[in-house]
Scaffold this active site. Structure first.
Site, PDB file in Angstrom:
ATOM      1  N   ARG A 116       7.116  19.121-111.798  1.00 54.78           N
ATOM      2  CA  ARG A 116       8.004  18.797-112.906  1.00 54.78           C
ATOM      3  C   ARG A 116       7.345  17.851-113.915  1.00 54.78           C
ATOM      4  O   ARG A 116       7.884  17.626-114.998  1.00 54.78           O
ATOM      5  CB  ARG A 116       9.290  18.178-112.347  1.00 54.78           C
ATOM      6  CG  ARG A 116      10.052  19.117-111.424  1.00 54.78           C
ATOM      7  CD  ARG A 116      11.041  18.387-110.526  1.00 54.78           C
ATOM      8  NE  ARG A 116      12.197  17.868-111.222  1.00 54.78           N
ATOM      9  CZ  ARG A 116      13.335  18.519-111.383  1.00 54.78           C
ATOM     10  NH1 ARG A 116      13.466  19.745-110.884  1.00 54.78           N
ATOM     11  NH2 ARG A 116      14.346  17.972-112.007  1.00 54.78           N
TER      12      ARG A 116
ATOM     13  N   GLU B 279      10.614  12.401-112.713  1.00 58.39           N
ATOM     14  CA  GLU B 279       9.185  12.523-112.406  1.00 58.39           C
ATOM     15  C   GLU B 279       8.315  12.410-113.648  1.00 58.39           C
ATOM     16  O   GLU B 279       7.230  11.810-113.606  1.00 58.39           O
ATOM     17  CB  GLU B 279       8.912  13.854-111.698  1.00 58.39           C
ATOM     18  CG  GLU B 279       9.515  13.974-110.317  1.00 58.39           C
ATOM     19  CD  GLU B 279      10.949  14.467-110.314  1.00 58.39           C
ATOM     20  OE1 GLU B 279      11.533  14.590-109.226  1.00 58.39           O
ATOM     21  OE2 GLU B 279      11.495  14.734-111.414  1.00 58.39           O
TER      22      GLU B 279
ATOM     23  N   LYS C 264      30.274   9.758-100.391  1.00 55.10           N
ATOM     24  CA  LYS C 264      29.302  10.503 -99.605  1.00 55.10           C
ATOM     25  C   LYS C 264      29.591  10.275 -98.121  1.00 55.10           C
ATOM     26  O   LYS C 264      29.751   9.143 -97.676  1.00 55.10           O
ATOM     27  CB  LYS C 264      27.888  10.051 -99.948  1.00 55.10           C
ATOM     28  CG  LYS C 264      26.810  11.061 -99.608  1.00 55.10           C
ATOM     29  CD  LYS C 264      25.475  10.686-100.236  1.00 55.10           C
ATOM     30  CE  LYS C 264      24.459  11.802-100.027  1.00 55.10           C
ATOM     31  NZ  LYS C 264      23.154  11.475-100.641  1.00 55.10           N
TER      32      LYS C 264
END
Length: 642
Positions: free
Chosen positions: A406, A378, A288
């Site tokens: 969600r 979640e 990253k």
């Protein structure tokens, strides 16, 4: 200031132009693309590290595959900047995430190359598989379908559901696992350890490369030779890894891990994989922030979306204020939670992969045994919190409002039906700003309001947030408690006020008046304060009530309001349909009051991205919009517009 692209990039307006390059030129193109992203984000802001990490992967995908006929699905979309630049949006890229500019995420209506709109994680496998099954049904056997999913997004339950289905679908889908050991914050959980085991097994990878080369050599000998190599390959995997291959156990052909920054090797691999039918997964190891030293060596969380910065020194620009500034609501939450937890040893904190974004990291640092990052999960976060509550603990489950969508079934089934005292702190409620409609917290009031056994509250300022959190941790044996607050700063520089309990279901009068009543919920009430002051300067006398609770409503206060006022304005930073204003209308009807009510809030349409004030203005509930609405209802024309 427009950024000038490099020599090769300047001539690429579509993947067709990219395919005209010699493969040897791809390394230079990757450098130009990487620098174009760095130059633009340093000046205009946006997501950063994720897109730098997939530059080579992006170039190789569009070089080999026939997009948009071959369908490329990005997960979440933080990493899709290079994709946008290569697919005709280079000259508009400076408008990325700006009001009326291009979206920060792939968006179907923006480009044919954006095969699927994204923003929430873990959806790419299911979407690409649906496309692959549709192509098979339509006899489009040569069409390719590619899902690019990060190792962080792979922790989402829907990703595993998609992988499980893909393995038995016999559809032509390629899943690319972009493994950089990060989502926004560092990844957590057993899956991270599993991927590390695969990535770091040198013996396995050496033999895997040999098998890969053999497969390439034997591909011209037909299916039987490939099946022999596949059996040898699977034997190597099961022998050398400490556990069986998760992906192969789901009937997915697993290839890798490979260097995600070797563009020419990726091109060769993709050309090979195009000829291997059925569901398969390629494990790419990337970094990253690749190619920008401060992002590679620094805090990856900071460089996820750093804002503007000096690209030479890596200094991130921060606004300098002469006076103390109000804190972000998320930081008030984080510090207040720790303050409460020091005094109440039953309090625990839960977040699904957003410890920095929610400021749960403050508690995780001070009380690591009492704060849990459960990954991008979640649904699990909510039911895990419910389990904690059954044992007498006091869970504060912090989830962004848009991500709470969600876990709706878990709120209904696992929390409210069982009447468990779980506390939900919904960050980023209302307009999320530049992240746009996938991240706007528009619907939580409406979708929670219809569930029994839940309290719904929203603070107008930092002190009220502290008071609501204090109230939520007081002993109770039932009722979930939802506290919603927006992204960004509050209004109180001196915010560490003494905490006190609020009687559930009580509001407060902010300003008295005679001509009209304004009823607000949450931080947006501060706009009403500004509007009331402007109206008073023009001789318009209106009252303002901060209701604090949507459920239960302060019925005593509402009886007073409807007995006194025949004109009422409700204001919320949430959807009008089914929201706070609708609750007020229902109260009026149920008690046979008659009044003219104007509801201000998020309209019944998708509102795009922009700064929060720009979106409030567009929807008519900024201070000026409130003034106009009141003036129209009272048939009074203010002498001037603010």
């Amino acid at each position: 200031m427009l950024i000038t692209p490099g020599k090769l990039l300047a001539n690429i307006n579509s993947p067709d132009d990219l395919k005209k390059l010699d493969q040897a030129q791809l390394v230079q193109l990757c450098e130009e693309l990487r620098h174009f992203i760095i130059d633009n984000v340093s000046v205009y802001g946006g997501h950063f590290g994720a897109s730098l990490g997939v530059v080579e992967l992006t170039v190789a995908l569009h070089y080999v595959f026939n997009t948009p006929s071959d369908q490329l699905v990005w997960d979440v979309g933080h990493q899709a900047y290079g994709h946008k630049i290569l697919t005709g949006r280079r000259d508009q890229f400076h408008t990325n995430r700006v009001y009326n500019g291009i979206s920060g995420f792939p968006k179907r209506k923006e480009s044919d190359y954006d095969a699927f709109g994204v923003g929430h994680s873990s959806t790419s496998v299911s979407a690409a598989l649906g496309m692959a099954v549709a192509s098979k049904y339509k006899n489009e056997e040569n069409k390719q379908h590619i899902a690019v999913i990060g190792d962080g997004a792979l922790t989402g339950g829907i990703a595993f559901e998609g992988l499980n289905h893909a393995g038995v679908s016999d559809s032509n889908v390629l899943i690319i696992l972009n493994d950089n050991c990060m989502s926004i914050d560092p990844n957590v959980g057993a899956l991270k350890d599993y991927l590390t085991d695969i990535t770091t097994s040198r013996t396995y990878n050496k033999l895997k490369d040999d098998v890969w080369n053999l497969l390439g050599k034997l591909s011209s000998f037909g299916k039987s030779a490939q099946e022999i190599v596949s059996k040898v390959e699977n034997g190597i995997k099961s022998t050398l890894l400490s556990q069986s291959n998760l992906f192969e156990s789901l009937n997915l052909r697993y290839f890798g891990p490979v260097d995600g920054h070797d563009v020419n090797h990726l091109v060769n691999i993709f050309n090979d994989l195009k000829n291997i039918k059925g569901p398969k997964i390629l494990h790419c190891v990337t970094v990253k922030g690749k190619g920008y030293g401060p992002a590679e060596k620094g805090n990856a969380t900071t460089w996820h979306a750093p804002g503007t910065f000096d690209k030479i020194t890596g200094e991130i620009f921060k606004k300098v204020h002469e006076k103390p500034q109000p804190p972000k609501y998320q930081d008030v939450f984080g510090h207040t939670l720790v303050e409460l937890a020091r005094k109440n040893d039953k309090i625990v904190g839960i977040t699904p992969a957003m410890p920095s974004g929610s400021s749960m990291n403050i508690m995780m640092k001070e009380m690591p045994d009492r704060a849990f990052d459960v990954g991008i999960a979640e649904q699990h976060a909510v039911t895990f919190s419910a389990g904690l509550a059954t044992q007498g603990l006091i869970p504060f489950c912090n989830i962004y409002s848009s991500f709470m969508q969600r876990a709706y079934d878990q709120v209904v089934h696992d929390v409210c039906i069982q009447n468990l005292p779980v506390n939900f702190c919904l960050d980023r409620a209302g307009f999320a700003g530049a992240d746009g409609p996938t991240h706007h917290g528009a619907y939580d009031i409406a979708f929670f309001r219809c569930i029994p056994n839940i309290v719904i509250a929203s603070p107008m300022d930092e002190s009220e947030l502290r008071n609501l959190m204090y109230t939520a941790q007081l002993p109770r044996t039932e009722l979930a408690f939802s506290i919603r607050y927006p992204r960004g700063q509050g209004v109180m520089a001196q915010w560490q006020t003494p905490m006190e309990a609020i009687t559930i279901g009580t509001g407060r009068k902010i300003r008295d008046g005679e001509e009209l009543a304004i009823l607000t919920i949450g931080h947006i009430g501060n706009y009403a304060v500004t509007a009331c002051e402007a109206l008073a300067e023009r001789g318009v006398d209106v009252a303002h009530y901060d209701m604090r609770f949507v459920k239960p409503l302060d019925e005593e206060m509402l009886h007073e309001i409807f007995s006194r006022f025949k004109k009422v304005v409700t204001i919320e930073d949430g959807c009008i349909q089914g929201g706070f204003g609708t609750a007020i209308l229902e109260f009026m009807a149920d008690h046979n009051y008659q009044a003219e009510i104007k509801r201000l809030g998020i309209p019944d349409r998708i509102v795009e991205h922009g700064e929060q004030i720009e979106l409030h203005r567009e929807c008519g509930f900024d201070p000026d919009g409130i003034v106009r609405t009141v003036a129209e209802m009272l048939e009074r024309v203010p002498s001037q517009s603010r």
